[in-house]
Structures are given as structure tokens and as C-alpha cells.
Design an enzyme around this catalytic site. Structure first.
Site, PDB file in Angstrom:
ATOM      1  N   TYR A 133       9.718 -15.963 -41.012  1.00 22.28           N
ATOM      2  CA  TYR A 133       9.419 -17.322 -40.530  1.00 22.28           C
ATOM      3  C   TYR A 133       8.805 -18.114 -41.675  1.00 22.28           C
ATOM      4  CZ  TYR A 133       8.003 -20.530 -36.662  1.00 22.28           C
ATOM      5  OH  TYR A 133       7.866 -21.583 -35.786  1.00 22.28           O
ATOM      6  N   HIS A 138       9.776 -25.998 -40.980  1.00 20.98           N
ATOM      7  CA  HIS A 138      10.299 -25.610 -39.670  1.00 20.98           C
ATOM      8  C   HIS A 138       9.162 -25.146 -38.765  1.00 20.98           C
ATOM      9  CE1 HIS A 138      12.837 -23.792 -36.603  1.00 20.98           C
ATOM     10  NE2 HIS A 138      12.178 -22.653 -36.767  1.00 20.98           N
ATOM     11  N   ARG A 147       2.309 -27.454 -29.782  1.00 22.45           N
ATOM     12  CA  ARG A 147       0.866 -27.543 -30.059  1.00 22.45           C
ATOM     13  C   ARG A 147       0.637 -28.730 -31.003  1.00 22.45           C
ATOM     14  NH1 ARG A 147       2.522 -22.514 -31.054  1.00 22.45           N
ATOM     15  NH2 ARG A 147       2.425 -22.923 -33.295  1.00 22.45           N
ATOM     16  N   GLU A 203      20.312 -21.650 -36.569  1.00 25.14           N
ATOM     17  CA  GLU A 203      19.198 -21.604 -37.513  1.00 25.14           C
ATOM     18  C   GLU A 203      19.750 -21.381 -38.909  1.00 25.14           C
ATOM     19  OE1 GLU A 203      15.375 -20.202 -34.880  1.00 25.14           O
ATOM     20  OE2 GLU A 203      16.311 -18.710 -36.181  1.00 25.14           O
ATOM     21  N   ASP A 237      20.939 -17.311 -37.366  1.00 28.07           N
ATOM     22  CA  ASP A 237      20.338 -16.509 -36.305  1.00 28.07           C
ATOM     23  C   ASP A 237      20.338 -17.350 -35.027  1.00 28.07           C
ATOM     24  OD1 ASP A 237      19.111 -14.247 -35.228  1.00 28.07           O
ATOM     25  OD2 ASP A 237      17.117 -15.065 -35.543  1.00 28.07           O
ATOM     26  N   GLN A 244      14.016 -18.277 -24.936  1.00 29.44           N
ATOM     27  CA  GLN A 244      12.892 -17.982 -25.827  1.00 29.44           C
ATOM     28  C   GLN A 244      11.584 -18.542 -25.278  1.00 29.44           C
ATOM     29  OE1 GLN A 244      13.595 -19.318 -29.825  1.00 29.44           O
ATOM     30  NE2 GLN A 244      11.725 -18.432 -30.635  1.00 29.44           N
ATOM     31  N   TYR A 248       9.014 -15.386 -24.728  1.00 26.85           N
ATOM     32  CA  TYR A 248       8.406 -14.996 -26.014  1.00 26.85           C
ATOM     33  C   TYR A 248       6.931 -14.614 -25.915  1.00 26.85           C
ATOM     34  CZ  TYR A 248       5.718 -19.261 -27.083  1.00 26.85           C
ATOM     35  OH  TYR A 248       4.806 -20.276 -27.096  1.00 26.85           O
ATOM     36  N   LYS A 257      17.387 -14.030 -29.003  1.00 29.72           N
ATOM     37  CA  LYS A 257      17.813 -13.924 -30.395  1.00 29.72           C
ATOM     38  C   LYS A 257      18.830 -12.806 -30.638  1.00 29.72           C
ATOM     39  CE  LYS A 257      14.831 -16.755 -32.604  1.00 29.72           C
ATOM     40  NZ  LYS A 257      15.164 -17.708 -33.677  1.00 29.72           N
ATOM     41  N   THR A 364      14.283 -20.045 -40.375  1.00 32.02           N
ATOM     42  CA  THR A 364      14.904 -21.356 -40.572  1.00 32.02           C
ATOM     43  C   THR A 364      14.266 -22.085 -41.754  1.00 32.02           C
ATOM     44  OG1 THR A 364      15.292 -21.485 -38.201  1.00 32.02           O
ATOM     45  CG2 THR A 364      15.512 -23.524 -39.457  1.00 32.02           C
TER      46      THR A 364
END
Length: 432
Positions: A133, A138, A147, A203, A237, A244, A248, A257, A364
Site C-alpha cells: 500500500y 492513493h 476519515r 488498481e 489488482d 471490501q 475489511y 480482492k 495503487t
């Protein structure tokens, strides 16, 4: 000599007697990516891309370093890329000489096949797949959707975040993707429903292939990590964003995924990318310095790559009307917050053993501006702001019949540009 070294194989003046290679936007003689290809009626075996052709390496094995002979008879690249870095370099140099010297044309030409007449397979037997990640733009963009006041979690700038994906569902370019079915929960619904995803996304990622691995319990030091990287590919991906969002927490990505990931079939070697290494961009003021096990001066000075990355879409309507694909975004690998060597060092830091043919995804890669966002989740602000394509069609997420195309090219003044080939796949309706 090392994977950081520039040698005669990178000479921009070197030409090939394979005429289509000269000036080729993807596969000039300065590239020589490896893959697994099959002519009609033949078994898949190691090959190299040269211009618009594929070179069957098993057919010319007697001209290549003897240490490679057994590996060139295999149906994947695992044995070849498990060899020492010096052997791989000698193989690249031998191929460059053979394909640039017309004296070898009569012997080698029968081993060439037009790429359009070959089937390209997965280059490795993939034992494990880990997705990171490291695209900080991204991560920030996605974080803002959920958030707004605290988009990046506290650990992001201290540790390369990743999760273990599913190797069994990785497929090469041009294999269609079935829209997955799964659980999703609408915001105001009392409970989840089961059915096809309504928020399918792509992605844009860089794939990293592991060459020689490490023994269980023996971490790979950051200063040695680059030598364990065999090469690179493009990785899509695919993600079911509604699955998700529901599944998640607390353990992270799962069925959203693991239904399909698409890779470009050619392995662009670390050696081929030597001229395109750049310094890792400095961290913004106030960001924490990586812990010592993730810091190496050489990696910071030349551990990043200047790779232009692009995403395009061709809808069913575009194909029917004969119109070209429409560009969606363009970013660069230098937008990665961590280097690929840092990913390898971190992955093995607890003693985890990496093996030849393991695949690491960058996550990504997005740039700082909207035209550089690497997913529709970002481009459409979670689907709230659909994009309009040149033909007037609108997209919030990927629809059935859409073809998504990823490309990557390395450029530097004074060197021949090289490409990764295409990563492309079309979405088919879910199975009822």
C-alpha cells in the site's frame, strides 16, 4: 557488475537485425524482457520479446550460457531466475550480442515467432502474492473518503503496509474477468445481501518478481534486497469496493480482492531498468525517518524508478464504434512512498522466506492531482462524481464489457525508451 550497472546492452545506438525492434516503443533490443510463450501446437517455454516477435530460448540454448540450459527447458521462469545474478546478466549480454550481430541471423531466425501468433502464459509458478500500500497519494485519497480528518493511520509512514493476497487467481493479460459475487451491505439496509458487485474497480500497480529467495528465519538486509528482485510487471489488482467496505474490518481485504488479479506477461528485468533508476524522493519535512533496517544510502540514491504509468478504458460501445481507448489517468512509479527494496527487506524482516516467483504488488500508485489517480474510487470520489468519457458515456465504477488497459514506459535522455507491454482485461457479467 550489479543490477545497478549500465553496460553495452543499454547502448542506445545498438540496433537489432530483427527490424521491428529498432525504435520499438515497448521491446527494443535494450529491453529483452522474459516470458513464457507457446507457438501453436507447442508447450509453453521461456522466451524473450524482441520487437514484434518472440524468441524461443530453448531452441537456441546451445548459444547461451551453459548454466541456463536446464532452466530454458522448463515451463516457467522459476529455475532461470533462481540462478545467480551474474548468470542472468551473462544471459542478457549473450542475447543482446546474438540479436545485434547479423552473423547469427540464419541460426536464430527460425526460433522467432510473431508475437501475435503466440500465446503468453504466466511467467512464473507463483507460490505467494503480497500486496502492499505504498502509493501515499492513493492512501491519502482513500483515507479522506472514510476519515476526512485523519486520512492516514498512525503506522503508515513508519511501516510498509501490506496484506497476503491469493496467488491462485492471478492471470496474464487478455484473460477476461468475471464480475464477482459476494456480500455487500447498502448504507440504510438492515443487513447484507449477496450478489454481483456494483462497485468494481481497477488498481494501477507495479508488480515485483522475486528472484533468489532467502531461508526461513534469515531476513534479507536492506542493502542486499535489490539483488533479490528479478524484475517487474504491471499489476491490476481488481477490487470489489462494496464487498471490501463490508468485510475489511477487522482483518482486511478478502473476497473483495482474491477473485482475479491481472498481470502483464513480460518480466522487465532489473538489469534492463538500470538506466532508469532515480533517487527516492525525499520525505516531506516532519515525516519520520525509516527505522535502520529499512534504510540504505545506496537504495535511497538509486532505489526508485522513473516509470510513466497510464490507465485507459475501452467500453463495449467504443469497440462497436471502432473508437480508440480513452485515457483515464497517468502517474509515475516515483509516487511510491517506499522503495521496492524496502518492501523486500520488510517482508523478510521477521524471518519470512521469500521464494523465486513470489509476486509483490506495490499497491495503487496515484499522483498528487486528479488526472494521476490510479483507481476509479479516487477519480469519482467513491462514485459520487462520475467521470464522463469522450463519447459521452459516464462511469462511476467499471461496467460489464469495459476493457481496462494499463501501460508503463521508462524514459531517460541518452537511452532508448522501453515498455512493459500491455496489461488488459475485459469484464464479463457475473455468473447467475
Amino acid at each position: 557488475m550489479s543490477i545497478f550497472s549500465i553496460d553495452e546492452t543499454h547502448d542506445p545506438q545498438r540496433q537489432s537485425w530483427v527490424e521491428s525492434a529498432n525504435g520499438h516503443s515497448e521491446f527494443p533490443i535494450q529491453n529483452l524482457p522474459f516470458g513464457i510463450a507457446a507457438r501453436a501446437g507447442q508447450q509453453p517455454r521461456p522466451a524473450v520479446a524482441i520487437g514484434d516477435h518472440v524468441l524461443d530460448l530453448a531452441a537456441i540454448a546451445d548459444l547461451l550460457p551453459p548454466q541456463t540450459h536446464d532452466a530454458l527447458q522448463a515451463g516457467d521462469l522459476n529455475a532461470l531466475f533462481a540462478l545467480d545474478e551474474a548468470v542472468r546478466r551473462a544471459l542478457r549480454q549473450a542475447l543482446s550480442r546474438l540479436l545485434s550481430d547479423p552473423a547469427h541471423r540464419a541460426r536464430i531466425e527460425p526460433a522467432l515467432c510473431p508475437m501475435a501468433d503466440c500465446t503468453l502464459h504466466l511467467p512464473f509458478t507463483i507460490g505467494d502474492y503480497t500486496d502492499f500500500y505504498v502509493g501515499i497519494h492513493h492512501a491519502t485519497n482513500v483515507g479522506k473518503l472514510f476519515r476526512p480528518d485523519n486520512p492516514l493511520l498512525p503506522n503508515y509512514k513508519h511501516v510498509p503496509i501490506g496484506y497476503h493476497g491469493r496467488a491462485s487467481s492471478i492471470r496474464p493479460s487478455d484473460v477476461d474477468v468475471l464480475r464477482p459475487r459476494g456480500q455487500r451491505k447498502l448504507p440504510d439496509a438492515p443487513g447484507p445481501i449477496f450478489g454481483p458487485t456494483a462497485r468494481l474497480d481497477y488498481e494501477l500497480e507495479l508488480g515485483v518478481w522475486i528472484g533468489q529467495g532467502n531461508a526461513l528465519g534469515q531476513p534479507i538486509p536492506i542493502g542486499e534486497a535489490a539483488a533479490h528482485i528479478a524484475g517487474f510487471c504491471l499489476l491490476n489488482d481488481w477490487s470489489a469496493r462494496d464487498f471490501q467496505a463490508w468485510e475489511y474490518q477487522p482483518l482486511g481485504p478478502f473476497l473483495a480482492k482474491n477473485f482475479h488479479s491481472t498481470i502483464s506477461p513480460w518480466v522487465v528485468t532489473a538489469e534492463a531498468l538500470a538506466p532508469f533508476r532515480i533517487a527516492q524522493p525525499p520525505r516531506p519535512e516532519g515525516d519520520p525517518a525509516p527505522l535502520p533496517y529499512l534504510w540504505d544510502d545506496k537504495d535511497q540514491s538509486a532505489g526508485q524508478f522513473s516509470l510513466a504509468l497510464e490507465v485507459a478504458i475501452r467500453t463495449r460501445t467504443m469497440r462497436e464504434e471502432g473508437t480508440p481507448a480513452a485515457a483515464l489517468s497517468a502517474s509515475n512509479a516515483s509516487d511510491m512512498y517506499w522503495t521496492v527494496a524496502q518492501l523486500v527487506a520488510h517482508h523478510s524482516s521477521n524471518g519470512c522466506d521469500l521464494r523465486t516467483g513470489d509476486l509483490l504488488g506495490s499497491g495503487t500508485i496515484s499522483g498528487a492531482t486528479r488526472d494521476a489517480f490510479g483507481s476509479l474510487l479516487e477519480l469519482t470520489q467513491g462514485g459520487a462524481e462520475p467521470i464522463t468519457l469522450p463519447n459521452g458515456e459516464k462511469r462511476s465504477f467499471v461496467e460489464d464489457g469495459d476493457e481496462i488497459i494499463l501501460t508503463a514506459h521508462a524514459h531517460r535522455d541518452g537511452f532508448a525508451s522501453i515498455g512493459f507491454g500491455q496489461n488488459r482485461a475485459t469484464i464479463l457479467p457475473a455468473i447467475a
